[in-house]
Design an enzyme around this catalytic site. Structure first.
Site, PDB file in Angstrom:
ATOM      1  N   SER A  85      72.440  10.647  11.727  1.00  0.00           N
ATOM      2  CA  SER A  85      71.418   9.693  12.163  1.00  0.00           C
ATOM      3  C   SER A  85      70.028  10.308  12.188  1.00  0.00           C
ATOM      4  CB  SER A  85      71.761   9.099  13.535  1.00  0.00           C
ATOM      5  OG  SER A  85      72.429   9.999  14.345  1.00  0.00           O
TER       6      SER A  85
ATOM      7  N   HIS B 236      74.521   5.190   6.804  1.00  0.00           N
ATOM      8  CA  HIS B 236      74.258   5.281   8.240  1.00  0.00           C
ATOM      9  C   HIS B 236      74.804   4.029   8.936  1.00  0.00           C
ATOM     10  CE1 HIS B 236      71.119   5.440  11.696  1.00  0.00           C
ATOM     11  NE2 HIS B 236      72.201   6.095  12.003  1.00  0.00           N
TER      12      HIS B 236
ATOM     13  N   GLU C  23      72.669   1.291   6.888  1.00  0.00           N
ATOM     14  CA  GLU C  23      71.507   1.777   6.136  1.00  0.00           C
ATOM     15  C   GLU C  23      72.043   2.732   5.080  1.00  0.00           C
ATOM     16  OE1 GLU C  23      69.172   3.437   9.348  1.00  0.00           O
ATOM     17  OE2 GLU C  23      67.349   2.620   8.541  1.00  0.00           O
TER      18      GLU C  23
ATOM     19  N   ASN D  98      65.972   3.429  13.167  1.00  0.00           N
ATOM     20  CA  ASN D  98      65.676   4.241  14.341  1.00  0.00           C
ATOM     21  C   ASN D  98      64.180   4.509  14.530  1.00  0.00           C
ATOM     22  OD1 ASN D  98      68.264   4.243  15.175  1.00  0.00           O
ATOM     23  ND2 ASN D  98      68.793   6.265  14.348  1.00  0.00           N
TER      24      ASN D  98
HETATM   25  P1  NAD Z   1      81.469  12.965  17.983  1.00  0.00           P
HETATM   26  O1  NAD Z   1      81.149  14.236  18.676  1.00  0.00           O
HETATM   27  O2  NAD Z   1      82.066  11.861  18.784  1.00  0.00           O
HETATM   28  O3  NAD Z   1      82.448  13.241  16.785  1.00  0.00           O
HETATM   29  C1  NAD Z   1      82.337  14.318  15.914  1.00  0.00           C
HETATM   30  C2  NAD Z   1      83.726  14.677  15.442  1.00  0.00           C
HETATM   31  O4  NAD Z   1      83.615  15.606  14.397  1.00  0.00           O
HETATM   32  C3  NAD Z   1      84.606  15.301  16.529  1.00  0.00           C
HETATM   33  O5  NAD Z   1      85.831  14.615  16.581  1.00  0.00           O
HETATM   34  C4  NAD Z   1      84.773  16.727  16.044  1.00  0.00           C
HETATM   35  O6  NAD Z   1      86.013  17.277  16.414  1.00  0.00           O
HETATM   36  C5  NAD Z   1      84.650  16.547  14.552  1.00  0.00           C
HETATM   37  N1  NAD Z   1      84.299  17.761  13.841  1.00  0.00           N
HETATM   38  C6  NAD Z   1      83.370  18.682  14.178  1.00  0.00           C
HETATM   39  N2  NAD Z   1      83.364  19.664  13.272  1.00  0.00           N
HETATM   40  C7  NAD Z   1      84.285  19.370  12.343  1.00  0.00           C
HETATM   41  C8  NAD Z   1      84.754  20.003  11.184  1.00  0.00           C
HETATM   42  N3  NAD Z   1      84.225  21.135  10.777  1.00  0.00           N
HETATM   43  N4  NAD Z   1      85.722  19.407  10.474  1.00  0.00           N
HETATM   44  C9  NAD Z   1      86.247  18.253  10.886  1.00  0.00           C
HETATM   45  N5  NAD Z   1      85.853  17.618  11.987  1.00  0.00           N
HETATM   46  C10 NAD Z   1      84.892  18.154  12.713  1.00  0.00           C
HETATM   47  O7  NAD Z   1      80.104  12.499  17.297  1.00  0.00           O
HETATM   48  P2  NAD Z   1      79.673  11.057  16.793  1.00  0.00           P
HETATM   49  O8  NAD Z   1      78.876  10.375  17.850  1.00  0.00           O
HETATM   50  O9  NAD Z   1      80.842  10.383  16.201  1.00  0.00           O
HETATM   51  O10 NAD Z   1      78.641  11.437  15.649  1.00  0.00           O
HETATM   52  C11 NAD Z   1      79.063  11.877  14.401  1.00  0.00           C
HETATM   53  C12 NAD Z   1      77.950  11.717  13.396  1.00  0.00           C
HETATM   54  O11 NAD Z   1      77.542  10.359  13.333  1.00  0.00           O
HETATM   55  C13 NAD Z   1      76.690  12.495  13.728  1.00  0.00           C
HETATM   56  O12 NAD Z   1      76.120  12.957  12.548  1.00  0.00           O
HETATM   57  C14 NAD Z   1      75.791  11.455  14.368  1.00  0.00           C
HETATM   58  O13 NAD Z   1      74.430  11.762  14.233  1.00  0.00           O
HETATM   59  C15 NAD Z   1      76.149  10.256  13.554  1.00  0.00           C
HETATM   60  N6  NAD Z   1      75.859   8.961  14.186  1.00  0.00           N
HETATM   61  C16 NAD Z   1      76.146   8.759  15.490  1.00  0.00           C
HETATM   62  C17 NAD Z   1      75.885   7.514  16.057  1.00  0.00           C
HETATM   63  C18 NAD Z   1      76.237   7.253  17.487  1.00  0.00           C
HETATM   64  O14 NAD Z   1      75.876   6.195  17.988  1.00  0.00           O
HETATM   65  N7  NAD Z   1      76.948   8.134  18.159  1.00  0.00           N
HETATM   66  C19 NAD Z   1      75.338   6.509  15.279  1.00  0.00           C
HETATM   67  C20 NAD Z   1      75.074   6.730  13.935  1.00  0.00           C
HETATM   68  C21 NAD Z   1      75.350   7.968  13.400  1.00  0.00           C
END
Ligand code: NAD
Length: 737
Positions: A442, A463, A475, A513
């Site tokens: 994001s 996204h 997006e 955003n």
């Molecule tokens: P999260 O912490 O809930 O999930 C991340 C996951 O990735 C975890 O389950 C972790 O174990 C796993 N992980 C970490 N390293 C890894 C690896 N090397 N191999 C495999 N799995 C691995 O985070 P999230 O909120 O789901 O965010 C994930 C991505 O999505 C980020 O880039 C974030 O910026 C993006 N994002 C988040 C949102 C939101 O609202 N939370 C919205 C849009 C985009």
């Protein structure tokens, strides 16, 4: 006689079965041609003594989506041209056009032959108004049948008799509720309301409809009978005296008077129920003519119907790239976002490999889908078999090797450059040469992430927004080197999961955003100025935003805002962030541990359910408070909309967003930007660049340089340009309306 859009078969009992089945269309819609043919069918059947009655149904899986809004959009363009030449004639012409469908339906219901509508599937808007003009209505009990008058959602209202017939069939309160919300009814609910006469199994539909005619259905509507009494008891009754003040108060509470179409429904019903039916229709026609001339109707139809459809159908898909068959999708990172991405992908019928660091984490990700499926089965939205099939499509794994035959891999791992780099390398070590890699980051620019890839032309951003299951927007972000095949594949994927894409060039915060943070930062400014927090939240809602900025920031998490502000300073320098904002957020997070909804403490307090959240009283202690009576709420409203719209204009100036349709649709679907405006750029176009520049200049004087109009807008104001004219999404060939 033969027709292009209808087939007529008259049976031995003299019942004409009219099947509406438009060639080369997946759904029937009311076009000029359809209206003309229906008109002839009414003449033909009423003039033929052998025809005892008519059943109208559809040859498609749905009955019809209603009026062809593209036709209405072109009406706007013609109207604008004619109005400039001769306003009086243009108004009369529009009035006649606005009443065309209504008079056709009136002709049908007074044709002397009984008509029955056999509603075999979704029946919306003008098509339901057609059904209401029939003397009988039978609906199939199939789950797919949805009945609605949703016109208000695109800025207009049921103007083909809907506002007059519905409240003459059911009680006024339900009639108003149905039309002012545009919500869908199931067949059985429609029957309970008296809007359909019978609900039967799909295979008995036509027989049941014919049965009504054979049983002597009168070709006269109740309101054309002597002594007709309104089911709601009329306007001048004690019940109405209670209902009407509440109805307008509720509408005001829900819409803050921002939707002229919704207000017109109330007026049309209130006035129409006091006069004979034909006069009621004329009242409706007058209001309809008025509403068709509003900026709201024009902008909402354009963004919420036309543009949304065009983007959904791949308006931005590069030509000539073959469609990507998604036989398998990989999702890496089974956390909050990844688990949901896996769910929506599997729900679209695509097998998913869901990878995390170990099987336990991957399994936890799948458990999210198990919970959703259980819920859907419980609510009757999925059968047990459908639920099992969906779950069987998600394979949790800790082995990257399982990604080897994926057509697309989406990463949703921690928002950390190094973690993402490792994942990109691991994935690329196993996938096929032409597999597309997408990041759900994001905040991290795609071009930077793509530096870790040895195939940057097949690297792209997809996204998602949270909650993924509900949010309709994605997006798609192009890195500097992203190629057409990656873009096409990403758009094919977004289409498969039935979301609407906008295509955005790479920048910090992308499009949505960037705009959202402007909204939130304006609220920070207001807090610091001493505007009472409740006033900030209410002013935003009065401006048409679905969620107040402080409430939204709680959802996003205040410590995430802190992280983003700090990262911005680190990347762009101290000047990139307002130090007062940084100080306030540091205080909220570091001093008061108020991180947002997630720790039950943010700008709001979150008491245990069923108690409702309320604004944190300590917020008023942070800054000296102004007297609310001395603050102009209209200025607060304008500040919110203007700061967001100005940011959207900046993204156009910078070439981040290139198509005004995407800015508009993205703003409404992404963060609910005041839908009545038609979106961020339509908001500017709606008032005119000149007026917007003036507004911004005044706001800049009073509230800071972030309101200073940008050169693009100044140039547009000078030339009298609009965004849709200057950045015409249809190219030179077709002038944008
Ligand atoms: P999260 O912490 O809930 O999930 C991340 C996951 O990735 C975890 O389950 C972790 O174990 C796993 N992980 C970490 N390293 C890894 C690896 N090397 N191999 C495999 N799995 C691995 O985070 P999230 O909120 O789901 O965010 C994930 C991505 O999505 C980020 O880039 C974030 O910026 C993006 N994002 C988040 C949102 C939101 O609202 N939370 C919205 C849009 C985009």
């Amino acid at each position: 006689m033969s027709y292009t859009n209808f087939k007529i078969e008259t049976d031995a009992d003299g019942i004409a079965l009219v099947t509406w089945d438009m060639p080369e269309k997946s759904m029937n819609v009311l076009t000029q041609e359809v209206m003309a043919e229906l008109d002839s069918i009414v003449d033909q059947t009423s003039g033929d003594p052998a025809v005892k009655g008519v059943v109208i149904t559809s040859g498609k899986s749905s009955f019809s989506g209603g009026a062809d809004l593209t036709m209405i959009k072109s009406m706007f363009a013609i109207q604008a041209e004619e109005k400039a030449k001769d306003p009086a004639t243009a108004a009369q012409k529009l009035f006649d056009l606005a009443g065309r469908l209504s008079s056709l339906f009136r002709k049908l219901e007074t044709s002397g032959k009984p008509w029955v509508s056999a509603i075999n599937g979704t029946c919306m808007g003008g098509a339901f108004e057609l059904s209401l003009a029939c003397h009988g209505r039978v609906a199939s009990n199939a789950k797919s049948v949805k009945i609605a008058l949703p016109e208000v959602k695109v800025g207009i209202f049921p103007g083909a008799g809907g506002t007059q017939r519905v409240p003459r069939l059911t009680n006024t309160q339900d009639a108003l509720q149905m039309m002012t919300t545009g919500s869908s009814l199931t067949a059985s609910r429609a029957k309970a309301l008296g809007l359909v006469h019978d609900v039967v199994d799909p295979d008995k539909l036509i027989d049941a409809a014919k049965g009504m005619i054979k049983n002597g259905l009168k070709p006269v509507q109740p309101w054309d009978e002597k002594g007709f009494k309104l089911p709601g008891g009329g306007i001048w009754t004690p019940a109405s005296a209670q209902l009407w003040p509440a109805a307008s108060a509720i509408l005001r509470r829900e819409t803050y008077g921002n939707y002229p179409g919704a207000i017109a429904i109330l007026k049309s019903v209130y006035e129409g129920l006091q006069v004979p039916f034909d006069t009621g229709l004329r009242i409706e026609q007058r209001y309809f003519t008025e509403i068709l001339q509003t900026t709201e109707a024009f902008s909402m139809i354009r963004s919420l119907f036309i543009s949304m459809q065009e983007l959904g159908k791949g308006a931005r898909r590069p030509a000539g790239v073959p469609k990507t068959e998604l036989k398998k999708v990989g999702v890496v990172g089974a956390g909050f976002m990844g688990a949901s991405i896996a769910y929506v992908t599997a729900a679209a019928g695509i097998p998913v490999i869901l990878i995390d660091r170990d099987m336990e984490a991957a399994g936890k990700g799948k458990a999210h889908s198990e919970g959703l499926v259980k819920d859907s089965i419980g609510k009757g939205r999925l059968t047990k078999d459908e639920g099992e099939a969906l779950l069987s499509r998600i394979t949790p794994s800790a082995d990257y090797g399982d990604l080897k035959d994926a057509d697309l891999v989406i990463e949703a791992v921690f928002e950390d450059r190094q973690v993402k780099k490792d994942v990109i390398e691991k994935v690329e070590a196993v996938i096929a040469e032409d597999t597309i890699f997408a990041s759900n980051t994001s905040t991290l620019p795609i071009t930077g992430l793509a530096k870790n890839s040895n195939r940057p032309d097949r690297f792209i951003g997809i996204h998602f927004f949270s909650p993924v299951e509900k949010m309709m927007l994605t997006e798609v972000i192009l890195g500097k080197e992203t190629g057409d095949r990656a873009l096409a594949a990403a758009l094919d994927y977004v289409a498969a999961i039935k979301k609407t894409p906008i295509v955005v060039n790479d920048t910090r915060g992308f499009y949505v955003n960037r705009c959202v943070f402007r909204y939130i930062h304006e609220a920070y400014d207001m807090l610091i100025e001493g505007v009472p927090p409740a006033m900030i939240e209410n002013a935003a809602k009065m401006a048409g935003m679905p969620v107040g900025p402080l409430s939204l920031n709680d959802e996003v998490a205040i410590d995430l805002s802190q992280k983003i502000l700090k990262a911005t300073i680190a990347d762009l320098g101290e000047k990139a962030v307002d130090p007062r904002h940084m100080a306030m957020i540091d205080k909220m997070v570091d001093e008061f541990d108020r991180r947002g909804r997630k720790n039950g403490k943010g700008f709001y307090e979150y008491p245990a359910k069923p108690a409702k959240k309320y604004l944190w009283p300590g917020l008023k202690e942070l800054y000296p408070q102004k007297d609310a009576d001395k603050i102009d709420v209209e200025v607060l409203k304008r500040r919110f909309l203007a700061t967001i719209a100005l940011e959207a204009a900046r993204t156009m100036e910078e070439g981040i967003v290139t198509d005004p349709r995407e800015a508009d649709v993205g703003s409404i679907l992404g963060f609910g930007f005041a839908p009545y405006t038609g979106g961020t750029l339509s908001y500017i176009d709606g008032m005119g660049a000149n007026a917007f520049v003036e507004l911004c200049e005044k706001l800049a004087e009073d509230y800071g340089h972030h309101f200073k109009p940008i050169p693009l807008l100044k140039d547009m104001a000078e030339k009298g340009d609009t965004f849709y004219g200057r950045f015409n999404p249809y190219g030179e060939a077709q002038k944008a309306a």
